[in-house]
Design a protein around this motif. Structure first.
Motif, PDB file in Angstrom:
ATOM      1  N   GLN A 196       0.819  -1.212   0.000  1.00 38.31           N
ATOM      2  CA  GLN A 196       0.000   0.000   0.000  1.00 38.31           C
ATOM      3  C   GLN A 196       0.856   1.268   0.000  1.00 38.31           C
ATOM      4  OE1 GLN A 196      -0.196  -2.572   2.068  1.00 38.31           O
ATOM      5  NE2 GLN A 196      -2.280  -3.305   2.345  1.00 38.31           N
ATOM      6  N   SER A 197       1.721   1.374  -0.991  1.00 43.13           N
ATOM      7  CA  SER A 197       2.643   2.514  -1.072  1.00 43.13           C
ATOM      8  C   SER A 197       2.041   3.611  -1.943  1.00 43.13           C
ATOM      9  CB  SER A 197       3.991   2.062  -1.661  1.00 43.13           C
ATOM     10  OG  SER A 197       4.566   1.050  -0.897  1.00 43.13           O
ATOM     11  N   PHE A 198       1.008   4.258  -1.454  1.00 38.67           N
ATOM     12  CA  PHE A 198       0.291   5.213  -2.290  1.00 38.67           C
ATOM     13  C   PHE A 198       0.500   6.676  -1.900  1.00 38.67           C
ATOM     14  CE2 PHE A 198      -2.640   1.370  -2.199  1.00 38.67           C
ATOM     15  CZ  PHE A 198      -2.089   0.822  -3.342  1.00 38.67           C
ATOM     16  N   GLU A 199       1.065   6.932  -0.715  1.00 47.77           N
ATOM     17  CA  GLU A 199       1.208   8.313  -0.243  1.00 47.77           C
ATOM     18  C   GLU A 199       2.443   8.968  -0.861  1.00 47.77           C
ATOM     19  OE1 GLU A 199      -0.460   5.482   2.777  1.00 47.77           O
ATOM     20  OE2 GLU A 199       1.488   5.639   1.790  1.00 47.77           O
ATOM     21  N   GLU A 200       2.246  10.087  -1.519  1.00 47.96           N
ATOM     22  CA  GLU A 200       3.360  10.786  -2.162  1.00 47.96           C
ATOM     23  C   GLU A 200       4.205  11.543  -1.139  1.00 47.96           C
ATOM     24  OE1 GLU A 200       2.091  13.203  -5.429  1.00 47.96           O
ATOM     25  OE2 GLU A 200       0.672  11.685  -6.138  1.00 47.96           O
ATOM     26  N   ASP A 201       3.559  12.117  -0.142  1.00 50.19           N
ATOM     27  CA  ASP A 201       4.287  12.859   0.892  1.00 50.19           C
ATOM     28  C   ASP A 201       5.082  11.876   1.749  1.00 50.19           C
ATOM     29  OD1 ASP A 201       4.229  13.846   3.936  1.00 50.19           O
ATOM     30  OD2 ASP A 201       4.333  15.599   2.611  1.00 50.19           O
ATOM     31  N   PHE A 202       6.388  12.092   1.870  1.00 51.15           N
ATOM     32  CA  PHE A 202       7.233  11.102   2.517  1.00 51.15           C
ATOM     33  C   PHE A 202       6.885  10.899   3.987  1.00 51.15           C
ATOM     34  CE2 PHE A 202      11.082   9.909   4.927  1.00 51.15           C
ATOM     35  CZ  PHE A 202      11.236   8.621   4.415  1.00 51.15           C
ATOM     36  N   GLU A 203       6.628  11.963   4.713  1.00 48.38           N
ATOM     37  CA  GLU A 203       6.330  11.821   6.142  1.00 48.38           C
ATOM     38  C   GLU A 203       5.032  11.055   6.367  1.00 48.38           C
ATOM     39  OE1 GLU A 203       8.349  12.448   8.611  1.00 48.38           O
ATOM     40  OE2 GLU A 203       9.834  13.082   7.122  1.00 48.38           O
ATOM     41  N   VAL A 204       4.034  11.318   5.547  1.00 48.03           N
ATOM     42  CA  VAL A 204       2.769  10.573   5.631  1.00 48.03           C
ATOM     43  C   VAL A 204       3.010   9.117   5.247  1.00 48.03           C
ATOM     44  CG1 VAL A 204       0.417  10.384   4.724  1.00 48.03           C
ATOM     45  CG2 VAL A 204       1.423  12.639   5.138  1.00 48.03           C
ATOM     46  N   HIS A 205       3.791   8.937   4.197  1.00 43.43           N
ATOM     47  CA  HIS A 205       4.128   7.593   3.717  1.00 43.43           C
ATOM     48  C   HIS A 205       4.841   6.798   4.815  1.00 43.43           C
ATOM     49  CE1 HIS A 205       5.287   4.894   0.228  1.00 43.43           C
ATOM     50  NE2 HIS A 205       6.095   4.462   1.180  1.00 43.43           N
ATOM     51  N   LYS A 206       5.781   7.426   5.463  1.00 39.96           N
ATOM     52  CA  LYS A 206       6.577   6.759   6.500  1.00 39.96           C
ATOM     53  C   LYS A 206       5.686   6.295   7.659  1.00 39.96           C
ATOM     54  CE  LYS A 206       9.556   9.260   8.838  1.00 39.96           C
ATOM     55  NZ  LYS A 206      10.786  10.011   9.211  1.00 39.96           N
ATOM     56  N   THR A 207       4.762   7.140   8.066  1.00 36.65           N
ATOM     57  CA  THR A 207       3.839   6.778   9.144  1.00 36.65           C
ATOM     58  C   THR A 207       2.949   5.610   8.733  1.00 36.65           C
ATOM     59  OG1 THR A 207       3.809   9.047   9.981  1.00 36.65           O
ATOM     60  CG2 THR A 207       1.964   7.628  10.609  1.00 36.65           C
TER      61      THR A 207
ATOM     62  N   ASP B  11       6.575  -9.841   2.895  1.00 38.05           N
ATOM     63  CA  ASP B  11       7.051  -9.312   1.620  1.00 38.05           C
ATOM     64  C   ASP B  11       6.616  -7.853   1.549  1.00 38.05           C
ATOM     65  OD1 ASP B  11       7.785  -9.289  -1.318  1.00 38.05           O
ATOM     66  OD2 ASP B  11       5.631  -8.899  -1.438  1.00 38.05           O
ATOM     67  N   SER B  12       7.569  -6.952   1.431  1.00 37.62           N
ATOM     68  CA  SER B  12       7.275  -5.530   1.499  1.00 37.62           C
ATOM     69  C   SER B  12       7.678  -4.808   0.219  1.00 37.62           C
ATOM     70  CB  SER B  12       8.015  -4.897   2.692  1.00 37.62           C
ATOM     71  OG  SER B  12       7.806  -3.502   2.738  1.00 37.62           O
ATOM     72  N   GLN B  13       6.704  -4.208  -0.425  1.00 35.82           N
ATOM     73  CA  GLN B  13       6.993  -3.353  -1.582  1.00 35.82           C
ATOM     74  C   GLN B  13       7.366  -1.969  -1.046  1.00 35.82           C
ATOM     75  OE1 GLN B  13       3.870  -3.445  -4.539  1.00 35.82           O
ATOM     76  NE2 GLN B  13       3.756  -5.669  -4.512  1.00 35.82           N
ATOM     77  N   THR B  14       8.591  -1.871  -0.596  1.00 38.74           N
ATOM     78  CA  THR B  14       9.051  -0.728   0.187  1.00 38.74           C
ATOM     79  C   THR B  14       9.437   0.465  -0.677  1.00 38.74           C
ATOM     80  OG1 THR B  14       9.902  -2.281   1.822  1.00 38.74           O
ATOM     81  CG2 THR B  14      10.744  -0.014   1.927  1.00 38.74           C
ATOM     82  N   GLY B  15       9.019   1.652  -0.235  1.00 37.52           N
ATOM     83  CA  GLY B  15       9.508   2.894  -0.808  1.00 37.52           C
ATOM     84  C   GLY B  15       8.907   3.250  -2.155  1.00 37.52           C
ATOM     85  N   LYS B  16       9.565   4.205  -2.801  1.00 35.01           N
ATOM     86  CA  LYS B  16       9.148   4.703  -4.104  1.00 35.01           C
ATOM     87  C   LYS B  16      10.371   4.966  -4.972  1.00 35.01           C
ATOM     88  CE  LYS B  16       4.615   5.117  -4.172  1.00 35.01           C
ATOM     89  NZ  LYS B  16       3.789   4.432  -5.199  1.00 35.01           N
ATOM     90  N   ASP B  17      10.188   4.820  -6.280  1.00 37.97           N
ATOM     91  CA  ASP B  17      11.299   5.106  -7.186  1.00 37.97           C
ATOM     92  C   ASP B  17      11.637   6.591  -7.206  1.00 37.97           C
ATOM     93  OD1 ASP B  17       8.996   5.881  -8.531  1.00 37.97           O
ATOM     94  OD2 ASP B  17       9.372   4.667 -10.318  1.00 37.97           O
ATOM     95  N   TYR B  18      10.691   7.454  -6.808  1.00 39.14           N
ATOM     96  CA  TYR B  18      10.966   8.896  -6.796  1.00 39.14           C
ATOM     97  C   TYR B  18      11.405   9.414  -5.431  1.00 39.14           C
ATOM     98  CZ  TYR B  18       6.012   8.905  -5.345  1.00 39.14           C
ATOM     99  OH  TYR B  18       4.820   8.654  -4.722  1.00 39.14           O
TER     100      TYR B  18
ATOM    101  N   HIS C 182      10.528  -4.438  -7.029  1.00 39.31           N
ATOM    102  CA  HIS C 182       9.279  -4.172  -7.734  1.00 39.31           C
ATOM    103  C   HIS C 182       9.325  -2.806  -8.401  1.00 39.31           C
ATOM    104  CE1 HIS C 182       4.964  -3.833  -8.464  1.00 39.31           C
ATOM    105  NE2 HIS C 182       4.767  -5.035  -7.961  1.00 39.31           N
ATOM    106  N   ARG C 183       8.750  -2.708  -9.588  1.00 32.20           N
ATOM    107  CA  ARG C 183       8.651  -1.412 -10.261  1.00 32.20           C
ATOM    108  C   ARG C 183       7.938  -0.388  -9.379  1.00 32.20           C
ATOM    109  NH1 ARG C 183       5.241  -2.975 -15.168  1.00 32.20           N
ATOM    110  NH2 ARG C 183       4.564  -4.488 -13.599  1.00 32.20           N
ATOM    111  N   ASN C 184       8.363   0.857  -9.498  1.00 31.11           N
ATOM    112  CA  ASN C 184       7.781   1.985  -8.766  1.00 31.11           C
ATOM    113  C   ASN C 184       8.173   2.023  -7.294  1.00 31.11           C
ATOM    114  OD1 ASN C 184       4.742   3.130  -7.443  1.00 31.11           O
ATOM    115  ND2 ASN C 184       5.975   4.407  -8.784  1.00 31.11           N
ATOM    116  N   LYS C 185       8.929   1.027  -6.816  1.00 31.25           N
ATOM    117  CA  LYS C 185       9.332   0.970  -5.418  1.00 31.25           C
ATOM    118  C   LYS C 185      10.834   1.291  -5.303  1.00 31.25           C
ATOM    119  CE  LYS C 185       5.146  -0.583  -5.130  1.00 31.25           C
ATOM    120  NZ  LYS C 185       4.024   0.307  -4.808  1.00 31.25           N
TER     121      LYS C 185
END
Length: 271
Positions: free
Chosen positions: A63-74, A92-99, A128-131
């Motif tokens: 569920q890596s949908f939050e663009e804002d990093f601080e919100v994403h981290k929480t 299994d964790s689709q961790t982080g974002k490519d950006y 994974h792509r985008n991660k």
């Protein structure tokens, strides 16, 4: 070393959990890979069905949908902590974002490591792509800079991103193999993360390449004295599965392909 096979919930969401788990057990899997909901009633349904059919769980975070990093981290921490409560074999964790920057993705790896150490449950970060680990050359540097990071190897994504079978990136593959604790056994190619049917002769070079990578992972785990390697055949439904235009009929049967991949790999590694 034991190798255990897990069935993806992805693509079978329409089945009630009890019916799904019965089907999974009959097919010969040892467990299921699925996300864990926050709703306690839904969670109980899943865990009770798994227990009834004597199946293990690999928890999945995507569920890596939050663009804002601080919100994403929480949100990342919240999802991992919720999944830990189900006591899966691993996550299994689709961790982080490519950006995200490398430092931001490193901070997410640190959160996962903290949770893994506290719980005793391994968290494997998926290629994974985008991660964070979306491409071989990026993952090579991140894995070098973060020596505690373990991964789920899904090299089909790297083939798609690099438009290759990674022939020019052997060092990236080598370090990824050495960090792999879980495999997503899907065959990708230069233009997509999923071939239409790995049994078709036109995809033999792609199948052979993935088998060589998976062989190397099995060998690495054996040499490191690991007691367990988990594998999820993870061919997906549409849009991963190609479909015919207009009718949107899938060109192959997802369930049959995944069961066939499990059987192929079980026979390949049974000794």
């Amino acid at each position: 070393m034991k190798i255990k096979f897990f069935c993806p919930r992805w693509g079978s969401e329409q089945l009630p959990w009890d019916e799904f788990c019965f089907k999974v057990k009959e097919a010969g899997y040892q467990g299921v890979e699925a996300s864990v909901p926050f709703d306690e009633q839904e969670k109980d349904i899943i865990l009770n069905a798994l227990k009834k059919h004597n199946l293990l769980l690999i928890g999945q975070y995507y569920q890596s949908f939050e663009e804002d990093f601080e919100v994403h981290k929480t949100s990342f921490r919240k999802h991992l902590e919720n999944t830990i409560k189900a006591r899966p074999v691993l996550i299994d964790s689709q961790t982080g974002k490519d950006y995200f920057t490398s430092e931001q993705n490193k901070a997410l790896f640190a959160i996962a490591n903290e949770i893994a150490v506290a719980s005793g449950i391994t968290i494997a970060h998926e290629t994974h792509r985008n991660k964070a680990l979306f491409a071989a050359h990026i993952a090579k540097q991140l894995l070098t800079d973060n020596p505690d990071v373990l991964i789920t190897a899904d090299f089909s994504h790297w083939c798609n991103v690099s438009e290759s079978l990674l022939e020019q990136q052997p060092e990236a593959v080598k370090i990824a193999v050495s960090r792999t604790v879980h495999i997503h056994a899907r065959v990708g190619h230069a233009q997509s993360a999923q071939v239409s049917d790995p049994n078709a002769p036109e995809w033999q070079p792609e199948l052979d390449a993935h088998l060589q990578w998976w062989d190397a992972i099995v060998k690495s785990r054996l040499q490191n004295g690991a007691g367990l390697l988990t594998i999820t055949p993870e061919f997906g439904p549409s849009p991963y599965m190609p479909v015919l235009p207009y009718t949107k009929m899938p060109v192959s049967n997802q369930w049959d392909i995944n069961v066939g991949m499990m059987q192929l790999l079980r026979k390949r590694y049974e000794s």
